[in-house]
Design a protein around this motif. Structure first.
Motif, PDB file in Angstrom:
ATOM      1  N   ASP A 111     -22.257  10.756  95.649  1.00 23.34           N
ATOM      2  CA  ASP A 111     -21.302  11.589  96.362  1.00 23.34           C
ATOM      3  C   ASP A 111     -20.358  10.718  97.200  1.00 23.34           C
ATOM      4  O   ASP A 111     -20.781   9.770  97.856  1.00 23.34           O
ATOM      5  N   LYS A 112     -19.074  11.042  97.167  1.00 32.63           N
ATOM      6  CA  LYS A 112     -18.075  10.217  97.850  1.00 32.63           C
ATOM      7  C   LYS A 112     -18.319  10.143  99.361  1.00 32.63           C
ATOM      8  O   LYS A 112     -18.182   9.071  99.974  1.00 32.63           O
ATOM      9  N   ALA A 113     -18.667  11.264  99.966  1.00 32.27           N
ATOM     10  CA  ALA A 113     -18.904  11.281 101.413  1.00 32.27           C
ATOM     11  C   ALA A 113     -20.141  10.462 101.771  1.00 32.27           C
ATOM     12  O   ALA A 113     -20.162   9.765 102.801  1.00 32.27           O
ATOM     13  N   VAL A 114     -21.166  10.532 100.927  1.00 27.71           N
ATOM     14  CA  VAL A 114     -22.380   9.739 101.149  1.00 27.71           C
ATOM     15  C   VAL A 114     -22.054   8.257 101.039  1.00 27.71           C
ATOM     16  O   VAL A 114     -22.517   7.442 101.848  1.00 27.71           O
ATOM     17  N   PHE A 115     -21.252   7.891 100.047  1.00 29.35           N
ATOM     18  CA  PHE A 115     -20.848   6.492  99.895  1.00 29.35           C
ATOM     19  C   PHE A 115     -20.133   5.998 101.151  1.00 29.35           C
ATOM     20  O   PHE A 115     -20.443   4.925 101.676  1.00 29.35           O
ATOM     21  N   THR A 116     -19.185   6.792 101.641  1.00 29.09           N
ATOM     22  CA  THR A 116     -18.431   6.403 102.840  1.00 29.09           C
ATOM     23  C   THR A 116     -19.348   6.248 104.045  1.00 29.09           C
ATOM     24  O   THR A 116     -19.241   5.273 104.810  1.00 29.09           O
ATOM     25  N   GLN A 117     -20.264   7.178 104.222  1.00 31.59           N
ATOM     26  CA  GLN A 117     -21.178   7.133 105.361  1.00 31.59           C
ATOM     27  C   GLN A 117     -22.066   5.889 105.314  1.00 31.59           C
ATOM     28  O   GLN A 117     -22.227   5.181 106.313  1.00 31.59           O
ATOM     29  N   LEU A 118     -22.616   5.594 104.131  1.00 28.56           N
ATOM     30  CA  LEU A 118     -23.527   4.462 104.004  1.00 28.56           C
ATOM     31  C   LEU A 118     -22.785   3.129 104.024  1.00 28.56           C
ATOM     32  O   LEU A 118     -23.317   2.133 104.528  1.00 28.56           O
ATOM     33  N   TYR A 119     -21.569   3.100 103.509  1.00 34.02           N
ATOM     34  CA  TYR A 119     -20.819   1.841 103.553  1.00 34.02           C
ATOM     35  C   TYR A 119     -20.468   1.492 105.003  1.00 34.02           C
ATOM     36  O   TYR A 119     -20.589   0.333 105.426  1.00 34.02           O
ATOM     37  N   ASN A 120     -20.045   2.477 105.750  1.00 35.88           N
ATOM     38  CA  ASN A 120     -19.785   2.243 107.181  1.00 35.88           C
ATOM     39  C   ASN A 120     -21.044   1.781 107.896  1.00 35.88           C
ATOM     40  O   ASN A 120     -21.005   0.834 108.692  1.00 35.88           O
ATOM     41  N   LEU A 121     -22.159   2.454 107.638  1.00 34.96           N
ATOM     42  CA  LEU A 121     -23.426   2.092 108.270  1.00 34.96           C
ATOM     43  C   LEU A 121     -23.806   0.653 107.960  1.00 34.96           C
ATOM     44  O   LEU A 121     -24.190  -0.110 108.859  1.00 34.96           O
ATOM     45  N   SER A 122     -23.708   0.270 106.691  1.00 34.91           N
ATOM     46  CA  SER A 122     -24.128  -1.066 106.293  1.00 34.91           C
ATOM     47  C   SER A 122     -23.238  -2.153 106.878  1.00 34.91           C
ATOM     48  O   SER A 122     -23.730  -3.171 107.386  1.00 34.91           O
ATOM     49  N   ILE A 123     -21.923  -1.943 106.850  1.00 36.48           N
ATOM     50  CA  ILE A 123     -21.014  -2.955 107.394  1.00 36.48           C
ATOM     51  C   ILE A 123     -21.149  -3.049 108.910  1.00 36.48           C
ATOM     52  O   ILE A 123     -21.080  -4.145 109.497  1.00 36.48           O
ATOM     53  N   ASN A 124     -21.358  -1.923 109.560  1.00 38.25           N
ATOM     54  CA  ASN A 124     -21.585  -1.958 111.010  1.00 38.25           C
ATOM     55  C   ASN A 124     -22.811  -2.793 111.352  1.00 38.25           C
ATOM     56  O   ASN A 124     -22.809  -3.562 112.331  1.00 38.25           O
ATOM     57  N   LYS A 125     -23.863  -2.658 110.548  1.00 37.48           N
ATOM     58  CA  LYS A 125     -25.076  -3.416 110.817  1.00 37.48           C
ATOM     59  C   LYS A 125     -24.906  -4.898 110.481  1.00 37.48           C
ATOM     60  O   LYS A 125     -25.432  -5.765 111.183  1.00 37.48           O
ATOM     61  N   LEU A 126     -24.154  -5.193 109.436  1.00 33.91           N
ATOM     62  CA  LEU A 126     -23.931  -6.588 109.041  1.00 33.91           C
ATOM     63  C   LEU A 126     -23.021  -7.322 110.023  1.00 33.91           C
ATOM     64  O   LEU A 126     -23.053  -8.556 110.097  1.00 33.91           O
ATOM     65  N   THR A 127     -22.222  -6.588 110.783  1.00 34.74           N
ATOM     66  CA  THR A 127     -21.291  -7.222 111.719  1.00 34.74           C
ATOM     67  C   THR A 127     -21.644  -6.960 113.178  1.00 34.74           C
ATOM     68  O   THR A 127     -20.840  -7.249 114.066  1.00 34.74           O
ATOM     69  N   VAL A 128     -22.837  -6.442 113.431  1.00 33.83           N
ATOM     70  CA  VAL A 128     -23.189  -5.992 114.780  1.00 33.83           C
ATOM     71  C   VAL A 128     -23.143  -7.110 115.817  1.00 33.83           C
ATOM     72  O   VAL A 128     -22.854  -6.871 116.996  1.00 33.83           O
ATOM     73  N   ASN A 129     -23.395  -8.342 115.386  1.00 36.78           N
ATOM     74  CA  ASN A 129     -23.352  -9.470 116.310  1.00 36.78           C
ATOM     75  C   ASN A 129     -22.115 -10.342 116.113  1.00 36.78           C
ATOM     76  O   ASN A 129     -22.114 -11.535 116.443  1.00 36.78           O
ATOM     77  N   GLY A 130     -21.085  -9.741 115.554  1.00 33.41           N
ATOM     78  CA  GLY A 130     -19.823 -10.455 115.383  1.00 33.41           C
ATOM     79  C   GLY A 130     -19.742 -11.310 114.129  1.00 33.41           C
ATOM     80  O   GLY A 130     -18.821 -12.133 114.007  1.00 33.41           O
TER      81      GLY A 130
END
Length: 441
Positions: free
Chosen positions: A218-237
């Protein structure tokens, strides 16, 4: 009195001096990491990231993964060690894979499955899911977190470590006891830089099943999880590079065995045959038999010997694939409407990827545009002409989806170009010509 010869000497000397004074200087940038820190680089992704090739994961493919090639180039600008979860030399063939055994009289390739020196430790039946092949456990540090078959949709699903043997081999626990999510696993240790190529399987697995054995995320699920993953990968800059999803319908898996070629073969034996028939999507989950066109994509693994074999039907025995009562099965065809649906979802996924990357200041390798351009125009690297053609093109491996070592080196360089541009770095590119294409017997 000066002679003609004297003037000629003066003219030539002046010309040579002028040429020497005007000669072009080629300045190669000094290797630099720019504003990025490559001291601990990790690679997040699926089979492409793991180095999967020829329909399997095996040691040689792992050693030629694009992250390992990138890491080797990063080490020239101060990058740290890069450790991959390699199969051992004794079990170097990992899951098993395809190798080219030769060619038939008509020029079609013959492949065979490598079944020796595998890293298979067993098989587990999971109720409600099916059988999971388990591989020899890997213990040790990991920088390449590529897991074949994983979708973005599954990165926060706690039981996933029990359902994917490639992920299970990286976890300390045995299936079915694992509860660590993929996203938590890849971010458990500190890192300074990442590449992320998740999301391919959210469209690819639907496509390779002919739209019959999987669903598009689902497109909305993809968007939600992509944001979540990138936020976690960049959480410490942390800085990083991401890649867009290729047009999965453009790979050799869908463009080698064609409707036209199959029909031409049939007509040699039976000139009266006028058309192939496929069971095609109309809307929703409704399928109707119709005449196949060039816009319907036949999968590489379709057993063409089935065409014309008699099939029992209410109307009596009829030839497979040649009547509306015996259409080619859904699993072997990504029909025109399924192609359009897949491309629509990929377009949406890529819009998300680019938007999120821009918001975080990440480098972007536009794999969609790059690989489509190769399909349309080919690619010349170090004087070698490459293309998207099956086997002869040099880029795609024997499974028609994943890459050869040469293909992975090309991808590594595209990532490096994007990283250099975004972070003012000058990581040297890999020498593509030192990596092989499909191995011939």
């Amino acid at each position: 009195m000066k002679t003609y010869k004297s003037y000629l000497h003066i003219f030539l000397a002046a010309g040579l001096l002028s040429f020497a004074a005007c000669k072009t200087e080629i300045n190669t940038p000094k290797p630099s990491r720019g504003t990025a820190d490559f001291s601990r680089y990790i690679a997040v992704g699926n089979s492409l990231t793991a180095g999967y090739a020829d329909g399997g994961l095996y040691r040689e493919g792992q050693m030629n993964s694009y992250p390992s090639i990138i890491a080797a180039q990063m080490q020239k600008v101060g990058g740290g060690a890069f450790t991959q979860p390699l199969f051992t030399p004794e079990q170097a063939n990992g899951s098993g894979y395809l190798r080219l055994a030769g060619f038939n009289a008509d020029g079609t390739p013959k492949t065979e499955q490598v079944k020796t020196n595998l890293a298979v430790r067993g098989q587990l039946a999971v109720p409600g899911f099916g059988n999971v092949i388990l591989y020899t456990k890997y213990t040790g540090d990991i920088n390449n977190y590529g897991v074949p078959a994983i979708k973005l949709q599954q990165i926060t699903y706690a039981p996933y470590g029990n359902l994917n043997g490639y992920f299970e081999r990286l976890l300390p626990g045995d299936s079915p006891t694992n509860t660590t999510t993929y996203l938590d696993f890849v971010t458990a240790k500190p890192f300074t830089f990442f590449t992320d190529w998740l999301g391919n399987n959210d469209a690819l697995l639907y496509a390779t099943s002919g739209g019959a054995g999987d669903v598009l995320t689902d497109k909305a699920v993809f968007t939600q999880l992509y944001n979540l993953s990138i936020n976690k990968l960049t959480v410490n800059g942390q800085k990083g590079a991401v890649a867009t999803i290729p047009d999965v319908t453009s790979v050799p898996y869908f463009n080698t065995v064609t409707v036209g070629a199959i029909l031409a073969g049939v007509q040699k034996a039976n000139p009266a045959a006028k058309a192939l028939y496929v069971n095609a999507l109309v809307s929703g989950t409704t399928y109707v038999p119709r005449i196949a066109t060039a816009n319907d994509l036949i999968v590489l693994t379709f057993p063409t010997s089935m065409i014309g074999q008699l099939v029992n039907t209410p109307a009596g025995p009829l030839p497979y694939g040649l009547t509306p009562y015996t259409p080619i099965d859904n699993q072997y065809v990504l029909d025109q409407n399924e192609v359009a649906l897949t491309q629509d979802y990929v377009s949406s996924y890529n819009a998300t990827i680019k938007s999120v990357a821009a918001s975080k200041g990440l480098a972007v390798f536009d794999a969609f545009t790059f690989l489509n351009d190769i399909k349309a125009h080919g690619l010349t690297v170090d004087g070698v002409n490459l293309s998207s053609a099956y086997i002869s093109g040099g880029i795609f491996s024997l499974d028609g989806v994943h890459l050869t070592p040469r293909g992975y080196a090309i991808v590594a360089n595209e990532f490096i170009k994007a990283i250099n541009k975004q972070y003012n770095a000058s990581i040297p590119q890999a020498n593509v010509s030192s990596y092989n294409g499909v191995k011939f017997p």
